[in-house]
Scaffold this motif. Structure first.
Motif, short mmCIF file in Angstrom:
data_model
loop_
_atom_site.label_atom_id
_atom_site.label_comp_id
_atom_site.label_asym_id
_atom_site.label_seq_id
_atom_site.Cartn_x
_atom_site.Cartn_y
_atom_site.Cartn_z
N UNK B 33 -137.87 3.10 -77.32
CA UNK B 33 -136.69 4.06 -77.01
C UNK B 33 -136.67 5.10 -78.17
N UNK B 34 -136.46 4.50 -79.32
CA UNK B 34 -136.25 5.43 -80.55
C UNK B 34 -137.52 6.19 -80.95
N UNK B 396 -128.09 9.64 -78.92
CA UNK B 396 -128.80 10.16 -77.75
C UNK B 396 -129.18 11.61 -77.60
N UNK B 397 -128.92 12.18 -78.43
CA UNK B 397 -129.56 13.61 -78.50
C UNK B 397 -130.13 14.11 -79.71
N UNK B 398 -131.28 14.45 -79.58
CA UNK B 398 -132.17 15.00 -80.86
C UNK B 398 -132.53 16.35 -80.81
N UNK B 399 -132.57 17.26 -81.40
CA UNK B 399 -133.13 18.76 -81.33
C UNK B 399 -134.02 18.91 -82.53
N UNK B 400 -135.21 19.55 -82.25
CA UNK B 400 -135.98 20.13 -83.31
C UNK B 400 -136.47 21.30 -82.85
N UNK B 449 -130.16 8.76 -71.86
CA UNK B 449 -129.04 8.02 -71.34
C UNK B 449 -129.31 7.03 -70.38
N UNK B 450 -128.82 5.60 -70.72
CA UNK B 450 -129.10 4.39 -70.04
C UNK B 450 -130.68 3.97 -70.37
N UNK B 451 -131.12 3.80 -69.30
CA UNK B 451 -132.75 3.44 -69.17
C UNK B 451 -133.62 4.82 -69.34
N UNK B 452 -132.91 5.82 -69.01
CA UNK B 452 -133.61 7.13 -69.13
C UNK B 452 -133.85 7.93 -70.41
N UNK B 500 -140.55 15.92 -70.21
CA UNK B 500 -141.26 14.28 -70.08
C UNK B 500 -139.85 13.61 -69.68
N UNK B 501 -140.37 12.92 -68.75
CA UNK B 501 -139.06 11.95 -67.95
C UNK B 501 -139.54 10.49 -68.15
N UNK B 502 -138.76 9.73 -68.61
CA UNK B 502 -139.21 8.34 -68.93
C UNK B 502 -137.99 7.41 -68.43
N UNK B 503 -138.47 6.49 -67.66
CA UNK B 503 -137.46 5.40 -67.07
C UNK B 503 -138.00 4.18 -67.41
#
Lengths: 159, 689
Positions: B33-34, B396-400, B449-452, B500-503
């Motif tokens: 996740x990281x 939970x929130x990273x911007x670049x 957020x959670x598993x997403x 990109x959407x990851x579950x």
């Protein structure tokens, strides 16, 4: 982030405006058609040096024709076979297996007037006296306005 | 025991393979996740096991199981990479962070890389200009060979075989580490015969060409590669020096090369393993030094590399048109030197801000020879500067956001025919000096957020026109056309938005990657209706292009033994302006979908069945033909046997089990009606010690 979000509507707008399939796309190549008894040259046809090849074929396209090209080069090394169904008898008397001394090279591009779907091409091609006799290839190439191409290769003999 | 921690391969790290070595501890830097959170632009990473389990010929054929990656077959068992339908100079292939420079513009030029030396592959699907400058407009294929050995003497021997072209290969690696020094030595050799296709004859240029035993005449080849790496790994400093050389020689399909279909005196059917004219031979030499230094809060990486690419293409000298019989068989030869220098730094300047900045420079020097002209001599110097800030607002929130500036200067030399056309030595290419500048940017966010994990990235990329596009003026001998360059071309620009959407659940994993891409001035080789010396004229133009699509991947596991997976990709491309408005782009890949079932007996031992569906492709441009869809069934069996202190790995893959005849729309040989290979078994046996 700000530039990122402001791009979304721009890109969506482009997507919405431009993804409609265009109906006018041409997906069909042109055709090369004989002109009945006038059709020349025919596969395996013999011609005499100093004489004329009375080229006569018709071109047809469903939208618009583009241009055509006629090209003649020697086949002393029997390098190709024609697109015609029948193979001609190979000529072993002239220029066989050599580059020849003075092989005939003819290569000419021709325009077709704009907007034509059908075109009768008639070109009188004078054969020089001093070129090598033997087997040659006569290449007919035609395009349509969209860039599709049709090719026909005809074997001829010079005597 | 000496273990490694793979430092976070952060977005736009100067060398993504930065390794920090600590003694006596093992720390895995990032969980999945990281890792996902570390980038806002989608990327896929595959390691050695994946490459071994997907052994089926070329490196690119192994990678095409990754959604969004295509391999464009160029015959003779070679293929070119494409990412989301873009290939050639529109993607950057980088080996250990250095952009690989050959003659990648060529339709039938493969990748000059030893596939067996690759330990890890990273695919960036989307604009990668911030990392690599020009060319990375469609994505980056990052290949890494710099795996660090852990024992004093270790290595592996791999034997490979393929049924289709009777490929036999042997690859061996010996590596080790003594204190702070390490070495790695790798040798690969392979020989293969003519490529086989499930047809008796093909139609080419309106000729009917019968094939003996379904073999494409003269597509046999061989390959010899070697590399040596020496390194020093200290507490804060590391240096790696690599010298690698790849050599290959392969035949061109004899019936579809040159100015016309020839009946040569060469008896091609004599042997299916020999290489007759026409053939190509390439040698690629790379000398690369990488230095790495880290301290509290910073990492510094620097690279210096020299590449020499020598390519020769020979064919039977034949007179054609106004060109007399050439004196020798050297149709085209190219020598290209590329010097690359780059440096990058990563600084954690506050607890929440990480800055990546770098500078790189490249010089290319290209010389041609031979009687066939296609690209002029040229020299290109380029340089770039970039800076990226990565701002961790919370876990939970990273911007670049990043910016890059590039300057490129190209000098093209004039070229005149060596023979007369109607009394004149025609000038094919004029002296030309061009300077291009470009400002590119990228910005994105990753939110979990959670598993997403949700990601969004927008960016601008660019590509400087290559000398072929600017200065080509000649016959393309492989495709029977006349290609006309355009010195007025502007740098190609591309704007792309990626989501990109990851579950990631306990048993179910889903990854969806939609994208939207707009080129205001795509460089397009337009087939015109005009003729030039009997060849149809293709001219370089620029037009707006819109592309969109998505990749999807979902896997579900049932207990410890069973796994299923569904993968798919879809891409739509459309020209929005110019002569071919409304048409797609050449070689647009059709949709594909894969359904896999895998039974895992224990780690390393598994059986897999894969059904691949390929959609129709009716979106074509001249001179393409529509391609019908198809399906293939593929199977893979893998097994590991421990033998004392060694490990024996066996992998057998059978592609196209049903021996179906089908066409790949993106294959170079599709244009001449050559189908994909029939049933093909690939065996890889590796012994690790």
């Amino acid at each position: 982030m700000k530039s990122n979000l402001s791009l979304i509507p721009v890109l969506l707008c482009v997507l919405g405006a431009c993804s409609r399939p265009s109906a006018s796309r041409d997906l069909v190549p042109p055709e090369i058609i004989g002109l009945g008894e006038d059709t020349a040259p025919l596969n395996c046809q013999h011609f005499t040096r100093g004489d004329v090849i009375p080229f006569a074929y018709a071109f047809r396209d469903d939208i618009e024709l583009g241009a055509f090209n006629l090209e003649i080069h020697n086949n002393f090394d029997h390098h190709t076979h024609s697109t015609e169904a029948e193979d001609c008898e190979e000529d072993h008397d002239h220029g066989e297996g050599t580059a020849g001394e003075n092989p005939w090279v003819f290569n000419q591009d021709y325009n077709i007037p704009a907007g034509q779907q059908n075109y009768e091409a008639r070109v009188r091609i004078a054969i020089p006296y001093d070129v090598d006799p033997g087997e040659y290839h006569f290449m007919i190439r035609v395009t349509d306005a969209s860039g599709w191409q049709q090719i026909r290769s005809v074997s001829i003999y010079l005597e | 025991m000496i273990a490694t921690i793979v430092a976070a391969t952060m977005l736009l790290a100067a060398d993504p393979d930065t390794c920090v070595v600590l003694s006596g501890t093992t720390i895995y830097g990032e969980s999945r996740k990281q890792e996902l959170m570390s980038r806002s632009l989608g990327s896929v990473e595959v390691g050695r096991n994946y490459l071994e389990n997907h052994f089926s010929g070329t490196l690119m054929q192994r990678l095409r199981t990754i959604p969004g990656v295509q391999s464009r077959s160029i015959g003779s068992g070679q293929s070119k990479p494409a990412i989301r339908g873009l290939g050639f100079n529109r993607i950057a292939v980088a080996v250990d962070g250095i952009k690989h420079e050959g003659q990648q513009w060529g339709d039938d030029h493969g990748l000059e890389i030893d596939a067996f030396s690759v330990d890890r592959v990273e695919v960036v699907k989307g604009p990668g200009a911030l990392l690599y400058g020009s060319d990375a407009i469609g994505g980056v294929l990052g290949l890494y060979t710099n795996y660090l050995p852990t024992g004093p003497v270790q290595g592996k021997v791999q034997f490979s075989a393929r049924s289709n072209n009777e490929w036999l290969g042997l690859s061996a690696r010996v590596e080790g580490r003594q204190g702070r020094f390490y070495y790695r030595f790798h040798l690969t050799g392979a020989d293969y015969g003519d490529y086989r296709v499930p047809v008796d004859s093909i139609q080419y240029y309106s000729y009917n060409i019968p094939l003996k035993d379904g073999r494409l005449r003269n597509t046999a080849g061989r390959e010899r590669d070697g590399s040596l790496a020496l390194g020093y790994v200290g507490k804060t400093f590391r240096n790696d020096l690599t010298v690698s050389d790849t050599w290959s020689k392969s035949g061109f399909f004899a019936n579809a090369h040159g100015l016309e279909v020839r009946l040569s005196d060469i008896d091609y059917d004599r042997s299916r393993r020999d290489i007759d004219l026409p053939w190509q031979r390439v040698n690629h030499l790379t000398v690369h030094d990488h230095a790495h230094w880290h301290g509290p809060g910073f990492i510094l990486d620097a690279d210096l590399a020299w590449q020499h690419n020598a390519r020769m293409e020979c064919s039977e000298p034949v007179s054609h048109g106004y060109m007399p019989t050439p004196p020798d068989a050297v149709e085209r030869a190219f020598r290209k030197h590329t010097l690359t220098a780059k440096a990058g730094v990563r600084i954690d300047w506050t607890a929440r801000h990480r800055l990546l900045a770098g500078v790189d420079a490249e010089y290319q020097h290209n010389r041609r020879s031979g009687w066939g002209f296609i690209i002029p001599d040229f020299e290109t110097a380029s340089g770039g500067l970039y800076a990226v800030d990565r701002w961790t607002l919370s876990d939970d929130l990273v911007l670049n956001a990043g910016l890059r500036f590039d300057g490129v200067r190209t000098r093209i030399q004039s070229y005149q025919d060596w023979y007369e056309t109607l009394g004149e030595y025609k000038l094919r290419s004029e002296d030309l000096r061009k300077t291009f500048r470009s400002l590119t940017w990228s910005a994105g966010a990753a939110y979990s957020t959670g598993p997403w994990v949700w990601k969004m990235n927008a960016g601008k990329s660019f590509r400087v026109p290559i000398p072929k596009e600017l200065g080509a003026d000649g016959v393309n001998y492989h495709i029977f056309r006349y290609e006309k360059g355009n010195p007025a071309l502007d740098p190609e620009q591309s704007y792309q938005m990626d989501v990109g959407i990851n579950y990631a659940g306990d048993r179910l994993n889903i990854q969806v990657d939609p994208y939207l891409n707009w080129f205001p001035n795509y460089i397009y080789l337009n087939p015109t209706s005009g003729y030039y010396e009997g060849l149809q004229m293709y001219a370089y133009t620029q037009c707006a292009v819109l592309r969109y699509g998505f990749e999807v991947q979902a896997s579900l596991s049932f207990g410890p033994h069973w796994e299923t997976e569904i993968r798919g990709e879809y891409l739509h491309a459309e020209q929005l302006s110019g002569a071919k408005k409304g048409y797609t782009l050449p070689f647009s890949p059709p949709w594909t979908a894969d359904a896999l079932v895998r039974y895992i007996l224990r780690p390393g031992t598994s059986v897999q069945m894969d059904l691949r569906l390929i959609g129709d492709q009716r979106e074509i441009v001249p001179p393409e033909k529509p391609t019908d869809g198809s399906y293939t069934l593929n199977a893979t069996v893998s097994r590991q046997f421990p033998l004392g202190k060694t490990l024996l790995k066996v992998n057998l893959q059978v592609e196209n089990l049903l021996d179906r005849r089908y066409y790949d729309h993106t294959s170079y040989y599709r244009l001449i009606g050559v189908p994909e290979p029939g049933r093909n078994a690939s065996l890889l046996v590796g012994l690790e010690f």
